[in-house]
Design an enzyme around this catalytic site. Sequence first.
Site, PDB file in Angstrom:
ATOM      1  CG  HIS B 126      -1.735   1.241   1.413  1.00 33.98           C
ATOM      2  ND1 HIS B 126      -3.058   1.312   1.059  1.00 33.98           N
ATOM      3  CD2 HIS B 126      -1.419   2.467   1.909  1.00 33.98           C
ATOM      4  CE1 HIS B 126      -3.527   2.537   1.321  1.00 33.98           C
ATOM      5  NE2 HIS B 126      -2.546   3.253   1.844  1.00 33.98           N
ATOM      6  CD  GLU B 127       1.684   3.526   3.812  1.00 35.88           C
ATOM      7  OE1 GLU B 127       0.668   3.293   4.476  1.00 35.88           O
ATOM      8  OE2 GLU B 127       1.906   4.638   3.294  1.00 35.88           O
ATOM      9  CG  HIS B 130       0.318   6.459  -0.267  1.00 32.60           C
ATOM     10  ND1 HIS B 130      -0.808   6.909  -0.906  1.00 32.60           N
ATOM     11  CD2 HIS B 130      -0.112   5.889   0.885  1.00 32.60           C
ATOM     12  CE1 HIS B 130      -1.880   6.632  -0.173  1.00 32.60           C
ATOM     13  NE2 HIS B 130      -1.485   6.002   0.912  1.00 32.60           N
ATOM     14  CG  HIS B 136      -5.938   6.622   0.815  1.00 32.64           C
ATOM     15  ND1 HIS B 136      -5.948   7.374   1.967  1.00 32.64           N
ATOM     16  CD2 HIS B 136      -4.872   5.801   0.913  1.00 32.64           C
ATOM     17  CE1 HIS B 136      -4.955   7.016   2.737  1.00 32.64           C
ATOM     18  NE2 HIS B 136      -4.277   6.053   2.125  1.00 32.64           N
TER      19      HIS B 136
END
Lengths: 138, 194
Positions: B126-127, B130, B136
């Site tokens: 997930h990170e 980013h 998101h």
Amino acid sequence: WFFPNSSAIPPSLRNTTHVFWDAFSNFTGCHHGQNVDGLFRIKKYFQRFGYIPETYTGNFTDDFDDILKNAVELYQKNFRLNVTGELDALTIKHIVVPRCGNPDVVNGTSLMHNGRRKTFEVNFSPGGKVPRLHTVKH
Amino acid sequence: YTLFPGEPRWPRDRRDLTYAFDPRNPLTDEVKGVFARAFGRWSEVTALNFTNIESFTTSDITIGFYTGDHGDGEPFDGVLGTLAHAFSPPSGKFHLDADENWVVSGDLDSFLSVTAAVDLESVAVHEIGHLLGLGHSSVEESIMYPTITTGKRKVDLTSDDVEGIQYLYGANPNFNGTSPPAATTRERDTGSFG
């Protein structure tokens, strides 16, 4: 703390919860117009994730005011909860789920709902030549 | 999927990105292997490559485990709550909360009984989204959805994630949209289309 698997986690650490955020369950059922002790904490939570603009730099009050109501509604919209504007049980339950520290709303743009999508329409030109790709960005 | 305002991304001439771990974190090879797998999931679907180097001061991406206030204005908060955060390109900063119970093997079964176990690879994938420029997503199954319940493992990119990253960086020529290419047999298309 790194563990090869969860059964390697010492029993004392296995079911610790997030004390600070768990305190939010005390706000279950709060709604617009009320004044509840400690409600400023939940405003700080919503500001942390972008639901209350950084422009609100003052000290938050414990009033369930329009600022908080708008934040709750946008949060509920983003996470497809019933948009009640109240801190109902489902909303509180969702708030305490572990999450990424990045905000969901940045510079007023809700990162979860700017509806950006690209769709490709393939229009075959007559005579079956190379298909022309159109991209439509919403 | 969504992007950060201004759609920041790594520039075209920096598609071979390096990453390093904070030397103050004593990480085992097993933990580092989790991050290599997580990076691999993104490089399988797009034209980016990731290489682990030792130098924390010169790498594109810097990864560290910290507790509480660690100097970036976004303090961590102890067990659970916020698990990690990462900054949009070209910052490359990736911080994880050292107070969490990070599970590195990802075995699902015994997770369920433990409410405070967090799957390291799920958070890393997930990170990294980013770090590459994704915001998101409102698609609950997607990697870029903001929350992850403890005891859950979510590491496979969904079409929402793939669509977003390929919007930013294009597709990996070897990625055929279904099963990611075998990393060892990757070759670049040298046909007439180049």
